[in-house]
Design a protein around this motif. Sequence first.
Motif, PDB file in Angstrom:
ATOM      1  N   SER A 235      28.302  40.414  88.868  1.00 17.43           N
ATOM      2  CA  SER A 235      27.930  40.226  87.476  1.00 17.43           C
ATOM      3  C   SER A 235      28.654  41.263  86.625  1.00 17.43           C
ATOM      4  O   SER A 235      29.252  42.202  87.135  1.00 17.43           O
ATOM      5  CB  SER A 235      26.430  40.380  87.307  1.00 17.43           C
ATOM      6  OG  SER A 235      26.106  41.744  87.318  1.00 17.43           O
ATOM      7  N   ARG A 236      28.564  41.077  85.323  1.00 21.56           N
ATOM      8  CA  ARG A 236      29.197  42.035  84.409  1.00 21.56           C
ATOM      9  C   ARG A 236      28.521  43.387  84.483  1.00 21.56           C
ATOM     10  O   ARG A 236      29.089  44.385  84.086  1.00 21.56           O
ATOM     11  CB  ARG A 236      29.090  41.513  82.970  1.00 21.56           C
ATOM     12  CG  ARG A 236      30.092  40.453  82.665  1.00 21.56           C
ATOM     13  CD  ARG A 236      30.256  40.279  81.171  1.00 21.56           C
ATOM     14  NE  ARG A 236      30.810  38.956  80.915  1.00 21.56           N
ATOM     15  CZ  ARG A 236      30.058  37.885  80.711  1.00 21.56           C
ATOM     16  NH1 ARG A 236      28.749  37.994  80.698  1.00 21.56           N
ATOM     17  NH2 ARG A 236      30.615  36.706  80.507  1.00 21.56           N
ATOM     18  N   LEU A 237      27.270  43.370  84.967  1.00 14.94           N
ATOM     19  CA  LEU A 237      26.542  44.631  85.007  1.00 14.94           C
ATOM     20  C   LEU A 237      27.101  45.587  86.056  1.00 14.94           C
ATOM     21  O   LEU A 237      26.854  46.775  86.012  1.00 14.94           O
ATOM     22  CB  LEU A 237      25.061  44.362  85.300  1.00 14.94           C
ATOM     23  CG  LEU A 237      24.298  43.699  84.161  1.00 14.94           C
ATOM     24  CD1 LEU A 237      22.951  43.202  84.644  1.00 14.94           C
ATOM     25  CD2 LEU A 237      24.124  44.670  83.011  1.00 14.94           C
ATOM     26  N   ARG A 238      27.840  45.015  86.999  1.00 11.27           N
ATOM     27  CA  ARG A 238      28.282  45.874  88.097  1.00 11.27           C
ATOM     28  C   ARG A 238      29.241  46.975  87.654  1.00 11.27           C
ATOM     29  O   ARG A 238      28.972  48.161  87.906  1.00 11.27           O
ATOM     30  CB  ARG A 238      28.879  45.056  89.229  1.00 11.27           C
ATOM     31  CG  ARG A 238      28.949  45.887  90.485  1.00 11.27           C
ATOM     32  CD  ARG A 238      29.136  45.046  91.701  1.00 11.27           C
ATOM     33  NE  ARG A 238      30.523  44.684  91.838  1.00 11.27           N
ATOM     34  CZ  ARG A 238      30.979  43.928  92.835  1.00 11.27           C
ATOM     35  NH1 ARG A 238      30.152  43.457  93.729  1.00 11.27           N
ATOM     36  NH2 ARG A 238      32.238  43.650  92.920  1.00 11.27           N
ATOM     37  N   PRO A 239      30.346  46.615  86.992  1.00 11.14           N
ATOM     38  CA  PRO A 239      31.226  47.724  86.572  1.00 11.14           C
ATOM     39  C   PRO A 239      30.546  48.676  85.597  1.00 11.14           C
ATOM     40  O   PRO A 239      30.780  49.889  85.646  1.00 11.14           O
ATOM     41  CB  PRO A 239      32.406  47.013  85.907  1.00 11.14           C
ATOM     42  CG  PRO A 239      31.968  45.617  85.664  1.00 11.14           C
ATOM     43  CD  PRO A 239      30.905  45.297  86.660  1.00 11.14           C
TER      44      PRO A 239
ATOM     45  N   THR B  29      27.342  49.487  85.527  1.00 11.23           N
ATOM     46  CA  THR B  29      26.455  50.376  86.275  1.00 11.23           C
ATOM     47  C   THR B  29      27.246  51.397  87.066  1.00 11.23           C
ATOM     48  O   THR B  29      26.886  52.574  87.114  1.00 11.23           O
ATOM     49  CB  THR B  29      25.563  49.574  87.230  1.00 11.23           C
ATOM     50  OG1 THR B  29      25.014  48.488  86.512  1.00 11.23           O
ATOM     51  CG2 THR B  29      24.451  50.430  87.783  1.00 11.23           C
TER      52      THR B  29
ATOM     53  N   ALA C 275      36.614  44.459  93.037  1.00 10.40           N
ATOM     54  CA  ALA C 275      35.794  44.835  91.895  1.00 10.40           C
ATOM     55  C   ALA C 275      36.053  43.910  90.709  1.00 10.40           C
ATOM     56  O   ALA C 275      35.769  44.241  89.569  1.00 10.40           O
ATOM     57  CB  ALA C 275      36.081  46.269  91.496  1.00 10.40           C
TER      58      ALA C 275
ATOM     59  N   THR D 157      35.525  41.153  88.047  1.00  9.27           N
ATOM     60  CA  THR D 157      34.323  40.576  87.463  1.00  9.27           C
ATOM     61  C   THR D 157      34.650  39.181  86.972  1.00  9.27           C
ATOM     62  O   THR D 157      35.493  38.976  86.115  1.00  9.27           O
ATOM     63  CB  THR D 157      33.823  41.395  86.277  1.00  9.27           C
ATOM     64  OG1 THR D 157      34.947  41.725  85.477  1.00  9.27           O
ATOM     65  CG2 THR D 157      33.116  42.626  86.744  1.00  9.27           C
ATOM     66  N   THR D 158      33.987  38.214  87.559  1.00  7.20           N
ATOM     67  CA  THR D 158      34.196  36.853  87.138  1.00  7.20           C
ATOM     68  C   THR D 158      32.944  36.376  86.455  1.00  7.20           C
ATOM     69  O   THR D 158      32.432  35.348  86.779  1.00  7.20           O
ATOM     70  CB  THR D 158      34.451  35.945  88.341  1.00  7.20           C
ATOM     71  OG1 THR D 158      33.360  36.133  89.240  1.00  7.20           O
ATOM     72  CG2 THR D 158      35.745  36.264  89.025  1.00  7.20           C
ATOM     73  N   GLY D 159      32.327  37.204  85.611  1.00  4.24           N
ATOM     74  CA  GLY D 159      31.116  36.851  84.887  1.00  4.24           C
ATOM     75  C   GLY D 159      30.599  35.430  85.067  1.00  4.24           C
ATOM     76  O   GLY D 159      30.510  34.663  84.098  1.00  4.24           O
ATOM     77  N   ARG D 160      30.231  35.056  86.284  1.00  5.27           N
ATOM     78  CA  ARG D 160      29.649  33.728  86.452  1.00  5.27           C
ATOM     79  C   ARG D 160      28.258  33.726  85.834  1.00  5.27           C
ATOM     80  O   ARG D 160      27.436  34.577  86.177  1.00  5.27           O
ATOM     81  CB  ARG D 160      29.529  33.388  87.927  1.00  5.27           C
ATOM     82  CG  ARG D 160      30.878  33.264  88.596  1.00  5.27           C
ATOM     83  CD  ARG D 160      30.681  32.996  90.045  1.00  5.27           C
ATOM     84  NE  ARG D 160      31.863  33.392  90.791  1.00  5.27           N
ATOM     85  CZ  ARG D 160      31.875  33.545  92.093  1.00  5.27           C
ATOM     86  NH1 ARG D 160      30.774  33.368  92.783  1.00  5.27           N
ATOM     87  NH2 ARG D 160      32.983  33.874  92.707  1.00  5.27           N
TER      88      ARG D 160
ATOM     89  N   GLN E  42      25.135  33.970  88.232  1.00  6.94           N
ATOM     90  CA  GLN E  42      25.020  35.276  88.891  1.00  6.94           C
ATOM     91  C   GLN E  42      24.627  36.346  87.886  1.00  6.94           C
ATOM     92  O   GLN E  42      23.836  37.222  88.179  1.00  6.94           O
ATOM     93  CB  GLN E  42      26.346  35.640  89.557  1.00  6.94           C
ATOM     94  CG  GLN E  42      26.688  34.721  90.695  1.00  6.94           C
ATOM     95  CD  GLN E  42      27.375  35.456  91.831  1.00  6.94           C
ATOM     96  OE1 GLN E  42      27.938  36.514  91.642  1.00  6.94           O
ATOM     97  NE2 GLN E  42      27.327  34.882  93.008  1.00  6.94           N
ATOM     98  N   ASN E  43      25.178  36.245  86.686  1.00  4.66           N
ATOM     99  CA  ASN E  43      24.817  37.213  85.663  1.00  4.66           C
ATOM    100  C   ASN E  43      23.330  37.169  85.383  1.00  4.66           C
ATOM    101  O   ASN E  43      22.678  38.193  85.269  1.00  4.66           O
ATOM    102  CB  ASN E  43      25.550  36.905  84.353  1.00  4.66           C
ATOM    103  CG  ASN E  43      26.842  37.693  84.262  1.00  4.66           C
ATOM    104  OD1 ASN E  43      26.948  38.770  84.829  1.00  4.66           O
ATOM    105  ND2 ASN E  43      27.820  37.151  83.578  1.00  4.66           N
TER     106      ASN E  43
ATOM    107  N   ALA F 112      21.282  38.585  88.220  1.00  6.93           N
ATOM    108  CA  ALA F 112      21.440  40.039  88.280  1.00  6.93           C
ATOM    109  C   ALA F 112      20.590  40.708  87.214  1.00  6.93           C
ATOM    110  O   ALA F 112      19.966  41.737  87.460  1.00  6.93           O
ATOM    111  CB  ALA F 112      22.910  40.410  88.103  1.00  6.93           C
TER     112      ALA F 112
ATOM    113  N   PHE G 197      17.781  43.699  87.373  1.00  5.10           N
ATOM    114  CA  PHE G 197      17.992  44.958  86.656  1.00  5.10           C
ATOM    115  C   PHE G 197      16.807  45.316  85.765  1.00  5.10           C
ATOM    116  O   PHE G 197      16.633  46.471  85.403  1.00  5.10           O
ATOM    117  CB  PHE G 197      19.233  44.861  85.760  1.00  5.10           C
ATOM    118  CG  PHE G 197      20.483  45.345  86.421  1.00  5.10           C
ATOM    119  CD1 PHE G 197      21.196  44.526  87.280  1.00  5.10           C
ATOM    120  CD2 PHE G 197      20.953  46.632  86.191  1.00  5.10           C
ATOM    121  CE1 PHE G 197      22.351  44.968  87.896  1.00  5.10           C
ATOM    122  CE2 PHE G 197      22.110  47.081  86.807  1.00  5.10           C
ATOM    123  CZ  PHE G 197      22.806  46.251  87.652  1.00  5.10           C
TER     124      PHE G 197
END
Lengths: 282, 297
Positions: free
Chosen positions: A105-109, A111, B3, B5-8, B11-12, B15, B19
């Motif tokens: 997800s976009r949150l990974r980088p 975080t 690393a 990021t394929t902002g699917r 999945q976003n 996630a 969080f």
Amino acid sequence: MSRQRLGTAPATRAAQYVAVVCYLIFLGFPLLWLISTSLKSPQEFASIDPSFLPKHPDFSNFTDALEEQGLVRSMLNSLQVSVASTVLVLIVSLPVAYALARFRSRLRPITNGWILVSQVFPVILIVIPLFMILRPLHLTNTIPGVVIVYTVWSMPFALWMLQGYVAAVPRELEEAASVDGASRVRTIVSIVMPLLRPGLIATAMFTFISAWNEFFFALVLLQDPQLKTLPLVLARFVGAEGQVQFGPLAAASVLATVPSLVFFAFLQRRLTSGLLSGAVKG
Amino acid sequence: MSAVTTGRPKQNREAIYLFLPALLPILLFSVYPLLRGLALGFTDAKAGLHVQTNFIGFGNFSKLLHNDLFWSSFKIGLIWTLSVTILQFVAALGLALLLNTNLRFRGVARTLALIPWAMPPVVVAIMWRLLLHPTNGPVNEILQNLHLTDHPINFLGNFSTALPAVIVVGIWVGMPMTTVTLLAGLQGIDRSLYEAAAVDGAGGWHQFWNITLPQLRTVIVAITSLDMIWNFNSFGLVYVLTAGGPGGKTMLPMLFAYNEAFRYGNFGMAAAMGDVMVVIIIVFLAFYLRNRLRSQA
């Protein structure tokens, strides 16, 4: 190993052993001296010719230290703070670590960036605003205030460790569970968590030790003598040099180190590999 | 795992749910303080019940520039950071090479190696104050028995010896971690490289310069840049050892900033000092990140 061929010259070998022994002394002597001081009587400590080992070892310094009310209270404070923040860190971090390891997800980088920044940021810049936020909430000078701070500030490292452990759990097991109709939460609780147990224990111990050892936040946030944690009370002992009793101080220091020693007895090997995979591969 | 990021979207979304419990505490007690801390350096914030902060631009920074203690703490901070990092690195590299050979007490040495790093810094400081104690400490005792000095030295209390003494303690604390990291790096080197080199007649020294060091490059840059940052930021150890004394000779930047904030109540000034530290840290960090990106490429 790598550079050594089978027939290392005896002289080289001897030099290597000398080097290792020097190193063992450099690392080990201070620890042994601390322990030895904790077992010496005041007279023996004050003798002009201090001996390495106590002549009549006894545990009176330990009992003296434990009779010191401030010290016992500070140990209980430290214990409370460390246990509470460890439990909270695990509860909050596990889902995040799971998301970091499993989803792109976009949150990974973001975080991971936060993890790095929070490890290298000068704490003075954090502690002043924290102080300003916690005060209107009446959380400065309270145990819950310190627990919140420790929880949030132990998370980066806990996430770093946990991510690696989650990534090591085979995805196929989870896929099998989801084929059988288990929900995501169910899968995490009944498949991932049991497999993660060693990783959770390692992370918990690490978090506990960080909270147990922490000095700076506690120094700023806790003023009330009743609430001070062990490192603060130990530091105050030294500050009052002159009337300070070195024997009980050394004994208290030994006691303060016990959790770290237990920690190592349990996870020496796993810890080093875990820390390193984080440190080197990131 | 890459690393990328394929902002699917799916999945976003999943996630984000995971969080959620962490989000508020992180934003409130970490992200906000980080940003607020950076901004505070440009204000006149003071300690007090009702903090009224006014934007004053670079006022704190220009005051810092005219403060002798700022310059000396800065210089001391750099001496401390570089000495501890470099000396501990050299010692750790030698040690890691040693521990990588098939010596006897290798296991003991390795286990022992991490204990200093996990000990409470306050306890490490107390322990070294016992060791360096002018009248009852074993270090003075040994030096006098060896006739290296005829009078006890107050290592932590003398202008000339305080900083070196504190640096030795810094090395003692930091070396173990560096050693273990380097050791892991050494164990990751492909042995066949050495065998090939040996066939070509390369000696130990050659192998070290042409195989070991280049192969360890990534690990070395990573650990030394992080060590520098950690050392530059360190506080508790020196606070308990000397509290910055005698006469400010061990006043590290963090100690200076702490005094400014919590002794004199100048939050804005202390934050400005923190901002200056951030600039330095960014330089150290740039090395680390460049190296990391390169190793991932």
